[in-house]
Motif scaffolding. Structure first.
Motif, short mmCIF file in Angstrom:
data_model
loop_
_atom_site.label_atom_id
_atom_site.label_comp_id
_atom_site.label_asym_id
_atom_site.label_seq_id
_atom_site.Cartn_x
_atom_site.Cartn_y
_atom_site.Cartn_z
N UNK A 78 0.83 -1.21 0.00
CA UNK A 78 0.00 0.00 0.00
C UNK A 78 0.87 1.26 0.00
N UNK A 79 1.91 1.26 0.81
CA UNK A 79 2.80 2.42 0.86
C UNK A 79 3.47 2.68 -0.49
N UNK A 80 3.88 1.61 -1.15
CA UNK A 80 4.54 1.76 -2.46
C UNK A 80 3.55 2.28 -3.50
N UNK A 81 2.36 1.72 -3.52
CA UNK A 81 1.34 2.16 -4.47
C UNK A 81 1.00 3.63 -4.24
N UNK A 82 0.91 4.02 -2.96
CA UNK A 82 0.60 5.42 -2.63
C UNK A 82 1.67 6.36 -3.18
N UNK A 83 2.92 5.93 -3.18
CA UNK A 83 4.00 6.75 -3.75
C UNK A 83 3.78 6.97 -5.24
N UNK A 84 3.36 5.92 -5.95
CA UNK A 84 3.12 6.04 -7.39
C UNK A 84 1.95 6.97 -7.67
N UNK A 85 0.91 6.88 -6.85
CA UNK A 85 -0.25 7.75 -7.02
C UNK A 85 0.15 9.20 -6.78
N UNK A 86 0.91 9.43 -5.73
CA UNK A 86 1.36 10.79 -5.42
C UNK A 86 2.20 11.35 -6.57
N UNK A 87 3.04 10.53 -7.16
CA UNK A 87 3.85 10.97 -8.31
C UNK A 87 2.93 11.42 -9.45
N UNK A 147 -7.65 13.54 -3.99
CA UNK A 147 -7.84 12.17 -3.48
C UNK A 147 -6.63 11.80 -2.64
N UNK A 148 -6.89 11.20 -1.50
CA UNK A 148 -5.81 10.78 -0.61
C UNK A 148 -5.09 9.57 -1.21
N UNK A 149 -3.79 9.70 -1.56
CA UNK A 149 -3.06 8.59 -2.18
C UNK A 149 -3.11 7.30 -1.36
N UNK A 150 -3.03 7.43 -0.05
CA UNK A 150 -3.02 6.24 0.80
C UNK A 150 -4.36 5.52 0.76
N UNK A 151 -5.44 6.27 0.77
CA UNK A 151 -6.77 5.66 0.73
C UNK A 151 -7.02 4.98 -0.62
N UNK A 152 -6.61 5.65 -1.70
CA UNK A 152 -6.77 5.07 -3.03
C UNK A 152 -5.93 3.79 -3.13
N UNK A 153 -4.68 3.86 -2.64
CA UNK A 153 -3.79 2.71 -2.69
C UNK A 153 -4.35 1.54 -1.90
N UNK A 154 -4.96 1.83 -0.76
CA UNK A 154 -5.53 0.77 0.07
C UNK A 154 -6.65 0.04 -0.68
N UNK A 155 -7.54 0.80 -1.30
CA UNK A 155 -8.62 0.18 -2.06
C UNK A 155 -8.11 -0.60 -3.26
N UNK A 156 -7.08 -0.07 -3.90
CA UNK A 156 -6.49 -0.71 -5.08
C UNK A 156 -5.86 -2.05 -4.69
N UNK A 157 -5.11 -2.04 -3.57
CA UNK A 157 -4.49 -3.30 -3.17
C UNK A 157 -5.53 -4.32 -2.69
N UNK A 158 -6.54 -3.87 -1.97
CA UNK A 158 -7.56 -4.80 -1.48
C UNK A 158 -8.23 -5.55 -2.63
#
Length: 205
Positions: A139-148, A159-170
């Motif tokens: 999730x942390x790695x995906x959030x970095x890509x979203x923020x980029x 959109x909060x990168x961490x929240x988006x990343x969490x849903x994406x990984x789930x």
């Protein structure tokens, strides 16, 4: 001095060899018996080593499984860690589809060990904790890509990168376990294409 170093190096190599034998034996026994039925005695016997030697390296079968989980999931994580510096939305979408497809295909190729992990997560506190750590790392790695993508004007801001990343990984995690259990109803490429389309359609539109 040189002789002492040679003896130390020899012990170190033997120690690494023993550790490797125990891990390989554990992998075989877990695949054959599953996590619940596997015993540390079976693993030690398969590794052809002594109990005292084995316990120098691992405290029990849970400890062995944790190392195997880390080894397998490192390969998965290498997909998430691929360089993500797209110059356009189209390039971002292409990279995301590639990563999603590779992730699901690896789930298929590692199906047997993932079955063992799934069983262990349900009964072992240490395995459950390790999986939670693995999840957060993804999730942390995906959030970095979203923020980029947001910082470079490619993805929607606000959109909060961490929240988006969490849903994406789930969503990936759900399909990973369906693949492991043989419950998925569609081809892997079709699942990957659909997941990527939903994700990029919402984030990059």
């Amino acid at each position: 001095m040189e002789e002492t170093k040679s003896v130390t190096d020899g012990r170190h190599l033997r120690s690494l060899h023993t550790r490797h034998k125990l891990l390989e034996a554990a992998k075989e026994v877990f695949r054959e018996e599953g996590f619940h039925k596997a015993t540390i005695s079976q693993i030690i016997k398969r590794a052809k080593t002594g109990y005292g030697t084995a316990y120098v390296h691992f405290t029990g079968k849970d400890d062995l499984l944790i190392v195997l989980m880390e080894d397998v999931m490192t390969a998965f994580y290498s997909i998430a860690e691929l360089p993500f510096t797209p110059a356009s939305r189209a390039e971002a979408e292409e990279l995301i589809l590639y990563q999603t497809t590779a992730f699901l295909r690896m789930a298929e190729s590692e199906r047997k060990m993932l079955q063992v992990f799934g069983e262990a997560i349900g009964v072992s506190a240490s395995a459950s904790q390790k999986w939670a750590e693995i999840r957060e790392r993804f999730i942390n790695r995906i959030a970095q890509d979203i923020a980029y993508s947001q910082q470079n004007g490619l993805a929607r801001t606000g959109l909060d990168p961490e929240l988006v990343a969490r849903g994406w990984f789930y969503s990936h995690e759900m399909y990973l376990w369906e693949i492991v259990r043989g419950e998925h109803q569609a081809q892997l490429d079709e699942i990957a294409k659909t997941l990527a389309a939903i994700y990029t359609g919402g984030l990059y539109s």
